[in-house]
Design a protein around this motif. Structure first.
Motif, short mmCIF file in Angstrom:
data_model
loop_
_atom_site.label_atom_id
_atom_site.label_comp_id
_atom_site.label_asym_id
_atom_site.label_seq_id
_atom_site.Cartn_x
_atom_site.Cartn_y
_atom_site.Cartn_z
N THR A 14 -5.90 -0.27 1.58
CA THR A 14 -6.26 -0.01 0.19
C THR A 14 -7.48 -0.87 -0.16
N ASN A 89 -2.73 -4.11 2.04
CA ASN A 89 -2.97 -3.99 0.60
C ASN A 89 -4.07 -4.95 0.17
N CYS A 90 -5.31 -4.42 0.11
CA CYS A 90 -6.47 -5.21 -0.30
C CYS A 90 -6.93 -4.92 -1.72
N ASN A 115 -2.95 -5.00 -9.30
CA ASN A 115 -2.66 -6.02 -8.29
C ASN A 115 -1.19 -6.05 -7.87
N THR A 119 0.49 -2.86 -5.26
CA THR A 119 1.12 -3.33 -4.01
C THR A 119 2.53 -2.78 -3.89
N CYS A 122 2.46 1.08 -3.04
CA CYS A 122 2.09 1.38 -1.65
C CYS A 122 3.22 1.01 -0.69
N CYS A 123 3.82 -0.16 -0.90
CA CYS A 123 4.95 -0.55 -0.06
C CYS A 123 6.13 0.41 -0.23
N ASN A 140 -0.12 -8.07 2.73
CA ASN A 140 -0.54 -8.07 1.33
C ASN A 140 -1.56 -9.18 1.10
N LYS A 160 -0.98 -12.40 -8.56
CA LYS A 160 -0.98 -12.78 -7.15
C LYS A 160 0.25 -13.61 -6.79
N VAL A 163 2.80 -11.08 -6.11
CA VAL A 163 2.62 -10.44 -4.80
C VAL A 163 3.22 -11.32 -3.70
N THR A 167 6.30 -10.11 -1.34
CA THR A 167 6.20 -10.18 0.12
C THR A 167 7.41 -10.85 0.73
N CYS A 183 1.85 -12.07 3.81
CA CYS A 183 0.70 -12.05 2.92
C CYS A 183 -0.24 -13.20 3.27
#
Length: 249
Positions: A14, A89-90, A115, A119, A122-123, A140, A160, A163, A167, A183
């Motif tokens: 991504t 996941n960028c 953000n 994530t 997509c996961c 991630n 973040k 995230v 993770t 991550c």
């Protein structure tokens, strides 16, 4: 540079048209993988991405903050690549620098939507197929801001940090399968995301890095490729520091 064998692997990156994602995409393709870029803007990719052959790299316009858009991208990827073994996941946005008291609520929500929700989306979409195949690698891209918190960047820092927690949770959920979920927490890199913040804030972030420089996208990609490789067969739910010495835990 260490080389990893990604022959026969299918990857999603991504935010893969530019910045960290572009570097990861180019290295995956060079290592034998076929890559699907899921990006909000696929009209102006970096030159190295535009030069990749369509047989090895396809681009799908995707809004990661929208679950339906992600599901459609996954369906297209499955149809064209035959599956997804790796998810990087960028995709992410920084938002403006502002005190929390003055932070615009709509922009706060947008940052969480891209953000964190991005994530998650997509996961959520790729993990069932990975579980069915009993193989997968998910990386991630978080941030040192998620570990330490940057002043006047509460929305980005909070997203973040979430995230990182996502993770760790997902890594434990999938530990019984050959699926690694990890991550990385980079310090600031010179990418287009810096266009969203002030020069004063950029100078502040540089001053916090003991190495005395920003991390490069190449250095980030080096670590991500190992995390996404079959060689990473045991570590999951982990946070890999790329802060140039800034991180205190």
């Amino acid at each position: 540079m260490n080389n990893y064998d990604f022959q026969g692997r299918r990857a999603v990156v991504t935010g893969g048209a530019n910045g960290i994602g572009a570097e990861v995409t180019a290295r995956l393709v060079a290592s034998g993988a076929k890559v699907a870029i899921w990006d909000m803007d696929i009209s102006a990719p970096e030159a190295r991405i535009a030069a990749l052959e369509s047989a090895n790299c396809l681009s799908i316009q995707t809004d990661v903050s929208d679950l339906e858009s992600v599901a459609n991208a996954f369906a297209q990827t499955e149809a064209q690549l035959g599956g997804v073994d790796i998810l990087i996941n960028c995709a992410g946005i920084a938002g403006p620098t502002s005190t929390l008291a003055e932070y615009p609520v709509d922009i706060w929500r947008k940052i969480q939507a891209v953000n964190l929700d991005g994530t998650f989306h997509c996961c959520k979409v790729v993990t069932p197929a990975m579980m069915a195949r009993n193989y997968g690698r998910i990386v991630n891209v978080a941030s040192i801001a998620g570990k330490e918190g940057n002043p006047n960047a509460s929305a980005y820092s909070a997203s973040k940090a979430a995230v990182i927690a996502l993770t760790k949770s997902l890594g434990k959920e999938l530990a019984a399968h050959d699926i690694a979920v990890n991550c990385v927490t980079p310090a600031t890199a010179k990418t287009r995301i810096l266009d969203q913040v002030s020069q004063e804030f950029i100078d502040y972030m540089l001053s916090k890095i003991p190495r005395g420089r920003f991390v490069t996208v190449e250095e980030i990609a080096h670590m991500i490729l190992w995390m996404a490789s079959a060689d990473n067969s045991f570590t999951t739910g982990a946070v890999f520091d790329l802060s140039g010495g800034r991180a205190t835990y």
